[in-house]
Design a protein around this motif. Structure first.
Motif, PDB file in Angstrom:
ATOM      1  N   THR A  34      -3.961  16.523  44.818  1.00  0.00           N
ATOM      2  CA  THR A  34      -3.537  17.857  45.585  1.00  0.00           C
ATOM      3  C   THR A  34      -2.142  18.244  44.649  1.00  0.00           C
ATOM      4  O   THR A  34      -2.255  19.436  44.414  1.00  0.00           O
ATOM      5  CB  THR A  34      -3.290  17.764  47.005  1.00  0.00           C
ATOM      6  N   VAL A  47       1.343  33.597  54.048  1.00  0.00           N
ATOM      7  CA  VAL A  47       1.059  32.327  53.804  1.00  0.00           C
ATOM      8  C   VAL A  47       2.117  31.179  54.651  1.00  0.00           C
ATOM      9  O   VAL A  47       1.587  30.339  55.365  1.00  0.00           O
ATOM     10  CB  VAL A  47       1.047  31.749  52.387  1.00  0.00           C
ATOM     11  N   MET A  48       3.452  31.769  54.468  1.00  0.00           N
ATOM     12  CA  MET A  48       4.517  30.655  55.018  1.00  0.00           C
ATOM     13  C   MET A  48       4.432  30.774  56.741  1.00  0.00           C
ATOM     14  O   MET A  48       4.829  29.800  57.319  1.00  0.00           O
ATOM     15  CB  MET A  48       5.619  31.006  54.621  1.00  0.00           C
ATOM     16  N   VAL A  84      -3.881  17.211  58.274  1.00  0.00           N
ATOM     17  CA  VAL A  84      -3.332  17.862  56.899  1.00  0.00           C
ATOM     18  C   VAL A  84      -4.176  17.584  55.747  1.00  0.00           C
ATOM     19  O   VAL A  84      -3.968  17.777  54.603  1.00  0.00           O
ATOM     20  CB  VAL A  84      -1.759  17.151  56.664  1.00  0.00           C
ATOM     21  N   LEU A  93       5.310  24.773  48.729  1.00  0.00           N
ATOM     22  CA  LEU A  93       6.713  25.003  49.232  1.00  0.00           C
ATOM     23  C   LEU A  93       7.672  24.861  48.267  1.00  0.00           C
ATOM     24  O   LEU A  93       8.635  25.175  48.059  1.00  0.00           O
ATOM     25  CB  LEU A  93       6.972  23.888  50.433  1.00  0.00           C
ATOM     26  N   THR A 149       1.736  28.657  57.480  1.00  0.00           N
ATOM     27  CA  THR A 149       1.946  27.053  57.404  1.00  0.00           C
ATOM     28  C   THR A 149       3.033  26.531  58.703  1.00  0.00           C
ATOM     29  O   THR A 149       2.906  25.895  59.169  1.00  0.00           O
ATOM     30  CB  THR A 149       2.921  27.010  55.915  1.00  0.00           C
ATOM     31  N   THR A 209      -6.021  24.062  56.662  1.00  0.00           N
ATOM     32  CA  THR A 209      -5.662  23.830  55.211  1.00  0.00           C
ATOM     33  C   THR A 209      -6.489  24.701  54.488  1.00  0.00           C
ATOM     34  O   THR A 209      -5.917  25.401  53.136  1.00  0.00           O
ATOM     35  CB  THR A 209      -6.109  22.339  54.837  1.00  0.00           C
ATOM     36  N   MET A 210      -7.618  24.931  54.781  1.00  0.00           N
ATOM     37  CA  MET A 210      -8.690  25.932  53.668  1.00  0.00           C
ATOM     38  C   MET A 210      -8.380  27.213  54.196  1.00  0.00           C
ATOM     39  O   MET A 210      -8.629  27.938  53.166  1.00  0.00           O
ATOM     40  CB  MET A 210     -10.100  25.457  54.056  1.00  0.00           C
ATOM     41  N   PHE A 226      -4.574  32.559  49.178  1.00  0.00           N
ATOM     42  CA  PHE A 226      -3.994  32.842  47.863  1.00  0.00           C
ATOM     43  C   PHE A 226      -5.020  33.646  47.121  1.00  0.00           C
ATOM     44  O   PHE A 226      -6.384  33.325  47.117  1.00  0.00           O
ATOM     45  CB  PHE A 226      -3.795  31.272  46.991  1.00  0.00           C
ATOM     46  N   VAL A 248      -6.961  17.277  52.943  1.00  0.00           N
ATOM     47  CA  VAL A 248      -7.731  18.431  52.206  1.00  0.00           C
ATOM     48  C   VAL A 248      -9.066  17.875  51.615  1.00  0.00           C
ATOM     49  O   VAL A 248      -9.936  19.141  51.512  1.00  0.00           O
ATOM     50  CB  VAL A 248      -6.859  19.216  51.380  1.00  0.00           C
ATOM     51  N   ILE A 270      -5.484  28.453  54.556  1.00  0.00           N
ATOM     52  CA  ILE A 270      -4.332  28.748  53.825  1.00  0.00           C
ATOM     53  C   ILE A 270      -4.822  29.067  52.316  1.00  0.00           C
ATOM     54  O   ILE A 270      -4.435  29.861  51.591  1.00  0.00           O
ATOM     55  CB  ILE A 270      -3.338  27.464  53.853  1.00  0.00           C
ATOM     56  N   ASN A 271      -5.482  27.869  51.714  1.00  0.00           N
ATOM     57  CA  ASN A 271      -6.152  28.029  50.502  1.00  0.00           C
ATOM     58  C   ASN A 271      -6.743  29.506  50.135  1.00  0.00           C
ATOM     59  O   ASN A 271      -6.464  29.990  49.083  1.00  0.00           O
ATOM     60  CB  ASN A 271      -7.155  26.880  50.325  1.00  0.00           C
ATOM     61  N   LEU A 299       5.406  14.562  56.871  1.00  0.00           N
ATOM     62  CA  LEU A 299       4.125  14.151  57.062  1.00  0.00           C
ATOM     63  C   LEU A 299       3.075  14.984  57.944  1.00  0.00           C
ATOM     64  O   LEU A 299       2.031  14.980  57.610  1.00  0.00           O
ATOM     65  CB  LEU A 299       4.118  12.928  57.915  1.00  0.00           C
ATOM     66  N   VAL A 300       3.406  16.171  58.406  1.00  0.00           N
ATOM     67  CA  VAL A 300       2.735  16.762  59.313  1.00  0.00           C
ATOM     68  C   VAL A 300       2.563  18.348  58.653  1.00  0.00           C
ATOM     69  O   VAL A 300       1.931  19.225  59.037  1.00  0.00           O
ATOM     70  CB  VAL A 300       3.111  17.196  60.717  1.00  0.00           C
ATOM     71  N   VAL A 301       2.839  18.355  57.540  1.00  0.00           N
ATOM     72  CA  VAL A 301       2.863  19.830  56.639  1.00  0.00           C
ATOM     73  C   VAL A 301       1.533  19.409  55.857  1.00  0.00           C
ATOM     74  O   VAL A 301       1.202  18.416  55.226  1.00  0.00           O
ATOM     75  CB  VAL A 301       3.754  19.772  55.550  1.00  0.00           C
ATOM     76  N   PRO A 302       0.615  20.506  56.072  1.00  0.00           N
ATOM     77  CA  PRO A 302      -0.655  20.387  55.165  1.00  0.00           C
ATOM     78  C   PRO A 302      -0.397  20.281  53.794  1.00  0.00           C
ATOM     79  O   PRO A 302       0.133  20.773  53.057  1.00  0.00           O
ATOM     80  CB  PRO A 302      -1.117  21.871  55.344  1.00  0.00           C
ATOM     81  N   TRP A 303      -1.331  19.230  53.318  1.00  0.00           N
ATOM     82  CA  TRP A 303      -1.030  18.727  51.849  1.00  0.00           C
ATOM     83  C   TRP A 303      -1.272  19.697  50.942  1.00  0.00           C
ATOM     84  O   TRP A 303      -0.409  19.686  49.820  1.00  0.00           O
ATOM     85  CB  TRP A 303      -2.395  17.798  51.618  1.00  0.00           C
ATOM     86  N   ASN A 304      -2.055  20.872  51.188  1.00  0.00           N
ATOM     87  CA  ASN A 304      -2.069  21.660  49.975  1.00  0.00           C
ATOM     88  C   ASN A 304      -0.998  23.043  49.941  1.00  0.00           C
ATOM     89  O   ASN A 304      -0.595  23.440  49.084  1.00  0.00           O
ATOM     90  CB  ASN A 304      -3.378  22.452  50.201  1.00  0.00           C
ATOM     91  N   MET A 305      -0.142  22.705  51.018  1.00  0.00           N
ATOM     92  CA  MET A 305       1.038  23.583  51.065  1.00  0.00           C
ATOM     93  C   MET A 305       2.218  22.847  50.531  1.00  0.00           C
ATOM     94  O   MET A 305       3.365  23.525  50.433  1.00  0.00           O
ATOM     95  CB  MET A 305       1.224  23.983  52.587  1.00  0.00           C
ATOM     96  N   SER A 335       0.972  26.088  61.274  1.00  0.00           N
ATOM     97  CA  SER A 335       0.503  24.983  61.466  1.00  0.00           C
ATOM     98  C   SER A 335       1.087  23.602  61.520  1.00  0.00           C
ATOM     99  O   SER A 335       0.680  22.531  61.972  1.00  0.00           O
ATOM    100  CB  SER A 335      -0.423  24.648  59.901  1.00  0.00           C
TER     101      SER A 335
END
Lengths: 284, 259
Positions: free
Chosen positions: A222, B229-230, B196, A118, B233, B213-214, B220, B198, B216-217, A108-114, B236
């Motif tokens: 997303t 990137v990881m 989290v 993953l 992440t 979040t942005m 890419f 977006v 990280i975007n 739940l705490v992982v950024p959605w776009n990642m 974060s």
């Protein structure tokens, strides 16, 4: 017992003002935009119900609507039972349960776009931990519709299972021990305990899970966009992806009409759900 | 036996993508000055921390999340108290209204929110994101706080008032300490929906003020440095993991539907 006092509204006022500005106002604006053709913000023409008619008559809309409904149905029928099962499992784990809950809450705490990133990394045929194995059995999320669906469902389940588990566990752990003891004395089966003691006690928590998971999966963007952008050949083109295309294409009037329609669909479902819950409460 | 197997499957299912991410974050995925591709080490983290725009994004995210959680608690507490203690004309309508706000898909409101916030000068600023995230976090905060306040007996309030405490003094000196775990849980749920997010984060940060979040975007591109990137992440995740740890014993109070 709660006292009756209409001055309580004063305490609600700050929250109400904020929600009015960031919620009600934009909502009215979006409905208004939906009746206009918008070239620029200063060049706006009234078109009435034209956009709504166009959207509702198009086969693509109906197909996306069906896909989104199917997706939500699958999400709910996988995640709710699975979440309850995990919560029941954790309930019998004593002190391990806290660790289990923390584990489930992790995605739940992982950024959605990642989150899609993953998983795409995980199934990458060259470098992923699961990639070579999946490639060997012919898994192909890019060009086989069934596999794309499976991947999106898996990713979404990974992301949101924790919410179902935490809320279901909250309901389950609030059941007094006496209930279970009484059931044991009566020789109730495991299923009977679940059906007549546990399920009614977690219905309040499940109601909110149902609504949250319905809306979020119905409007999934997303994950679906990052995994295959609606493909292969539109097999995962959900409602939100169509809306995203219109916003990116600057057809704001049409996008607003579409957004209004989506809002009305969500509103109808919420209203039906709340009405059903209230009736069940009154019957109980 | 069955239980151990199911627990094991659960652990693997949840940890697998994260394990891969952590492994990659310690691996050089792009060859650069003196570092061969595939080397294990902390270089990705060093690169992340050396990049000013990534450091700024962490600060931006932290500011808007703290603001958002603070706002939700500050506005949610009085509302939750009113709902827990009083019945009044329209209380059920209020509950229904906040449910609808919570469930309105962000993408539906994104366009007018952008126009409104650009008029108010709140685009590109963490304050804008903090405000708009209240749309879905304030209802959740109200539900959670309400259930915690309802669990405190009425007599508790009455005793405090008989002792001569005024409204605000009762609120801060008596009620808040008693429902502190509830505030923690509300903060946790606000955090997980806000940190989290977006959709709003993207439209409200056009040129500056980008959250994690942005950022990280933006990493890419033509040749994406996956390791970096990881690493970003994984960094974060840390505040989220800390939040989970703080509320671990109260998280299971959850929240239920009130409508």
């Amino acid at each position: 017992m709660r006292l009756h006092d209409n001055r309580a509204w004063l305490l609600l006022l700050p929250a109400l003002v904020l929600l009015g500005v960031i919620g009600a106002l934009p909502l009215m604006a979006v409905i208004n935009f939906g009746f206009h053709d918008i070239f620029t913000l200063s060049n706006v023409h009234w078109v009435g119900f034209e956009w709504f008619g166009d959207i509702l008559r198009s086969d693509r809309f109906l197909a996306s609507f069906g896909r989104s409904l199917l997706f939500s149905a699958l999400v709910l029928s996988i995640q709710v039972p699975l979440g309850i099962a995990v919560a029941l499992l954790l309930l019998n784990c004593g002190r391990l349960a806290v660790w289990g809950l923390m584990l489930c809450a992790l995605p739940l705490v992982v950024p959605w776009n990642m989150i899609p990133m993953l998983w795409l990394g995980l199934i990458d045929p060259r470098t992923g931990l699961l990639g070579p194995g999946l490639a060997a059995i012919g898994f192909d999320h890019k060009f086989t519709a069934l596999h794309t669906w499976a991947l999106i469902l898996t990713v979404d389940t990974w992301h949101w299972l924790g919410l179902v588990v935490v809320l279901a566990y909250a309901g389950l752990s609030a059941i007094p021990v006496a209930y279970r003891q009484a059931a044991a004395i009566d020789g109730a089966s495991r299923w009977a305990v679940f059906r007549y003691i546990e399920l009614p006690k977690i219905s309040g928590a499940l109601a909110i899970v149902f609504l949250l998971r319905f809306v979020d999966s119905f409007m999934i963007y997303t994950e679906a966009f990052a995994i295959n952008a609606g493909g292969p050949s539109d097999a995962t083109r959900f409602l939100s992806i169509e809306l995203g295309e219109e916003i990116k294409g600057f057809s704001y009037g049409q996008a607003a009409a579409r957004a209004t329609l989506y809002f009305l669909i969500v509103l109808a479902v919420v209203w039906a759900f709340v009405a059903a819950t209230r009736r069940a409460e009154e019957a109980a | 036996m069955m239980r151990a197997l199911s627990l094991g499957a659960l652990v693997i299912f949840i940890l697998l993508p994260l394990v891969q991410a952590v492994m990659l974050s310690f691996t050089a995925t792009v060859a650069s000055d003196g570092v061969v591709e595939g080397t294990i080490g902390l270089m990705n983290y060093a690169k992340v921390l050396a990049a000013p725009e990534l450091r700024a994004s962490m600060v931006n995210s932290a500011i808007y999340v703290i603001l958002n959680v603070g706002l939700c608690i500050a506005l949610g507490l009085p509302a939750a108290y009113a709902l827990a203690r009083y019945s009044f004309i329209g209380d059920r309508h209020f509950l229904l209204a906040i449910l609808v706000f919570r469930l309105t898909p962000p993408v539906v409101l994104s366009l007018p929110i952008f126009i409104l916030f650009s008029k108010l000068g709140l685009v590109n600023s963490p304050v804008g994101i903090a405000l708009v995230h209240c749309l879905f976090n304030l209802p959740v905060a109200i539900w959670i706080l309400e259930s915690f306040i309802r669990a405190v007996p009425r007599a508790f309030d009455e005793t405090a008032f008989l002792d001569g405490h005024s409204g605000p003094s009762f609120f801060f000196r008596h009620l808040i300490p008693v429902i502190a775990p509830g505030i923690g849980v509300a903060a946790f749920f606000c955090f997980i929906f806000s940190w989290v997010e977006v959709v709003f984060a993207r439209i409200l940060t056009v040129t500056a003020g980008k959250p994690i979040t942005m950022a990280i975007n933006a990493m890419f591109g033509f040749q994406t440095d996956m390791g970096m990137v990881m690493a970003m992440t994984c960094l974060s995740l840390l505040p989220g993991v800390a939040m989970i740890w703080f509320v671990r014993n109260n998280i299971a109070r959850g929240f239920t539907l009130r409508a």
